[in-house]
Design a protein around this motif. Sequence first.
Motif, short mmCIF file in Angstrom:
data_model
loop_
_atom_site.label_atom_id
_atom_site.label_comp_id
_atom_site.label_asym_id
_atom_site.label_seq_id
_atom_site.Cartn_x
_atom_site.Cartn_y
_atom_site.Cartn_z
N ILE B 173 41.63 37.71 31.35
CA ILE B 173 41.24 38.18 29.81
C ILE B 173 40.13 38.60 30.99
O ILE B 173 39.15 40.07 29.85
CB ILE B 173 40.67 37.17 29.00
CG1 ILE B 173 40.93 37.84 27.71
CG2 ILE B 173 39.42 36.99 29.14
CD1 ILE B 173 42.26 38.59 27.16
N SER B 174 39.44 39.14 31.73
CA SER B 174 38.13 39.10 32.44
C SER B 174 38.60 38.63 33.86
O SER B 174 39.26 37.77 34.38
CB SER B 174 36.67 38.53 31.94
OG SER B 174 36.86 36.83 32.05
N ASN B 175 37.39 39.34 34.42
CA ASN B 175 37.44 38.90 36.40
C ASN B 175 37.41 37.49 36.68
O ASN B 175 37.30 37.06 37.15
CB ASN B 175 36.65 39.92 37.21
CG ASN B 175 37.10 41.12 37.49
OD1 ASN B 175 38.55 41.48 37.26
ND2 ASN B 175 35.96 42.53 36.79
N GLU B 176 36.28 36.81 35.96
CA GLU B 176 35.49 35.74 35.80
C GLU B 176 37.11 35.12 35.29
O GLU B 176 36.96 33.80 35.85
CB GLU B 176 34.03 35.34 34.97
CG GLU B 176 33.42 36.31 35.08
CD GLU B 176 33.47 37.37 34.79
OE1 GLU B 176 33.97 37.82 33.93
OE2 GLU B 176 32.87 38.77 35.26
N ALA B 177 37.86 35.22 34.91
CA ALA B 177 38.62 34.16 34.53
C ALA B 177 39.59 34.33 35.50
O ALA B 177 40.10 32.98 35.44
CB ALA B 177 39.72 34.65 33.33
#
Lengths: 170, 527
Positions: B173-177
């Motif tokens: 869902i995002s780069n951090e995920a």
Amino acid sequence: MSRPIRIIGQTATWLGLAALVAALAQGPAFSPVADGHGELRLSMAHLAERLVPCRPLTEEERLALPPTRRVTEICERGRSPTVIELRLDGELLVRETVTAAGWHNDGRAYLVTTFAVPAGEHRLRMSLRDTPRDEGFDMEKEFTLRLESGDAALLEVGDGDVRLKAPDRH
Amino acid sequence: MKSDAGGTRPGPAARTLARMEGLFSRAFGGENNPFHHLGALTIFFFYVALVTGIYLFIFYRTSLEGAWESVEYLTREQWYAGGIMRSLHRYASDAAVITLGIHLVRELVRGRMKGPRWFSWITGMPLVWIVIVFGISGYWMVWDQLAQYVAVSTAQLVDWLPIFTDPMSRNFISNEAVSSRLFTLIAFIHLVGLPIVLVLGIWFHLLRIRYPRINPPRKLMLGSMAGLLALSVVFPVFSHPPADLDRVPVSLDIDWFYLAIFPLQAVTSEGVVWALGTGGTILLAILPWLPPRKREAVAEVHLPDCTGCGFCAEDCPYGAIDMVARTDGRNFELEAKVNADLCVSCGICTGSCPSSSPFRQREPLTTGIELPQFPIDRLRREIDQERGRADNSILLLGCDHGPTVDALASDDIHTLSLPCVGMTPPASIDYAMRATGYAGVVIAGCEGCDCHHRLGERWTQERIERIRQPALRKRVPRERLLSVWLKVGQEKRLASQVEAFRNTLEESRKDDGDKNPQGADAREVVQ
């Protein structure tokens, strides 16, 4: 068939195979999102209210439990379905009733979905109901969404917080 | 159309396919026609992908930052080795999809999934899925924008199924995920898990086939490698920009061989992709039984004529014959036993049985193993039809799946279509010339490495060349025997070859003073 013609035929076969591979191995190009659009992602992992609130145990009930398991309150396992509604510039993007996960519907309500959004500035309104009532919302939030073509914004709905993560160019 | 033995002859689609394949036979020759080695070519492309993949993995870094950078290093800085290896890895995988697809369609058109062959057909279905999943997992490893799109789309596909409570899509869902562990996992799946599953799948696929062709002829290996290598040099594969989950890819150069399902998913839905995938698989899987038809009778063992030599078990292309302990008390150790579930009713076992000699003075003629719908006695009666007037005639033995021989029947050509030319006992050739008095014998079967029953043409040739038992006797004049290996639909070529053979026989007969073949009634007694 003469040897040179056979060799030409064999070469043509392998070139044909290579051409077919080349034609489809790296194209034709595909656009997952239309030109001039970005993407809004909604990710929800939300723990809704219990269908039946927890209640304290009476002293008699506590004493009936084994000494090591004498908790102070008892909770039924079911949780309320979560209703989430998303509007972009007043237009409904999604309205979904998400059942709590698990055999006993006692887990989080999960939802992941994406929307193509035209580039530009938009008003995004999120409404959420997570208690066992039939109408109205328990939480409403409004955001300003700025997207350029190819940008992806994430609206993340957690247990108690909602945040919009959009590319920050300022 | 029904054959002489009651079997089914190739339909219009199979004839059209054979006509098209015939062009390749002209260029490559029958034994090296790529269409005759599609399964083996697919395995060969898998080998190429495996070897190149091992090289790529030496430099691959299984981390969020390292994945794209290491592939980029291989592609740009080490273009002369790593870049070419990468391109070859991709292109060999793509070529495998092409050969796999044609292999599937070809077997379908030729009806080679019916009867006992259902096992190979059904076990081929998972292989298609494994190959597609194999390819898709490879695209994740690059972690460029295409990998991002593939990962997100794959996760959406998986989430459609009621498997995970926490959707897989939340991991992208995002780069951090996304964590570096993903690349360790996907590298394990792509480099260890799926290759093992694929090899096991191939083993199952070939389980009921004897003498499977695992490797294509060297000519095909070299030719296809040269083509793919040239493509790798001229059009090397490059990565898209690195994955960035805060962006959505605007334009992607998709590998349509493996990734076509994702655009389909985008324009329809995950449900449609699953419905088409599973529905298509189920439809293909039930084809062996559609339409239901009565199965041909399988080979039967006749113990009084079985010496337990094991030639039939050795020659059966589907391993349908076992040699078991003798049950009739005769002084032989073993006897043949037919496994009806595996027998395709080709009759090759009759051709390999040393008792299948028409010279034997037994009425009716019997042999150790034969098809009830086409017993050896019928073969002798057919050959004997021309007795007394055969001295100028040719016996043309054809095959139900090769060029149709019926149309060539004339006053001086007696035709007979067998379920497979491999059913021809070498002694029957000798008998046709010596006992019945045919001027010549023509054997017209399926083209090299393309026998409908897999090995009939090969065993027949080897028996004629006396490198396989039972061998054609030395006394049989080879100039009076012609073997022609063609495809169905190539009847004109067969006619011209038979005509040329007839002229040769005519000339040699004139040269020999028009003398009759010896011993028209001299029947040899075989105990």
